[in-house]
Design a protein around this motif. Sequence first.
Motif: not given
Length: 313
Positions: A32-38, A132-141, A159-164
């Motif tokens: 699950l990604g976001a701009n590292v500087f944002d 892009i910082v990205a942890p795994s795209a799940n609910i934690s745990g 979240i805004d979008c899923i790239l399939q």
Amino acid sequence: MKTILTTSPAEAAEFIKRGGIVAFPTETVYGLGANVFDEKAIKKIFQAKQRPNDNPLIAHVGNIEQIKLLVSKINETAQKFTEAFFPAPLTLVLQKAKNVPLIATANLETIGVRMPKNELALEFLKNCETPIVAPSANISGKPSPTTWQAVFEDLNQRIDCILQGEATEVGLESTVLDCTTETPFVLRTGAVTLEQLQKIEPKTRLYKISEMETPKSPGLKHRHYSPQAKVILVSSKFNFQCSKSQAFIGLKKPDSDFEMIKICQSVEEYAHSIFDFFRRCDHENIETIYCEKVAEKGIGLALMDRLKRAAAS
Ligand code: AMP
Ligand code: MG
């Protein structure tokens, strides 16, 4: 929030450029990604995942050059690992650059950096034009997502979008290697094995919590990878008392009957399938999942790490 589904890496990258958060496939698990500087966008990741604030994120780059934007210096050891492996399911922990916000690293002065191998991931990262910082795209745990459908199940409308893309190839998270000390330490095992790392740098060791006072990788102390069902690790000779709502996954078919069963042809297939199997068991309201233990070598070490964590929680 409406979550847009797309197969276009360029369309997905547009959401990042507008300060959004986007799930995308890699060879390990979906991230699950976001701009590292944002900073604002990074905050949204922690909220969407319900991730503890003290769990740092891994920064993903689309090319080797971008690493310079994230770290103060690429030391000799890191240089060797980068040359030997990148792009790969391997995260290197290095001293962070000043302008990387502390929210990305959970207040650590270090940052985990990885260049994924998956083509769609690289195409997406190229389009983002920023790490892009990205942890795994799940609910934690919960078990990490290895398909876009698993991401949808956890994060639709968050979240805004899923790239399939396709189901992920490896199925376990990246190997995390601390390169900030004289001895490189594997903080989390993964598809790049200790044996492979030691071929490049023989000093490399597995990190054991007792070896250092404070946990070096904060994420390791959190609950992880748990299905709702109880997970029990067994050897192939285990004497099963069969009842309903039980499942089995392993390499060797047991004599007993199970409501759900998956026999894997190799340890690699077992690693690839485990999180998806956990999720499918939860859909079927399985109460107990028996997982056959494997030898703790090669990717078996990483698989056993995830299985033990799932069994402990
Ligand atoms: P996830 O994003 O869910 O795969 O988790 C990322 C993992 O990488 C966690 O176990 C973190 O503790 C670890 N990690 C990320 N950045 C660092 C860092 N700077 N130092 C140590 N461990 C890190
Ligand atoms: Mg995770």
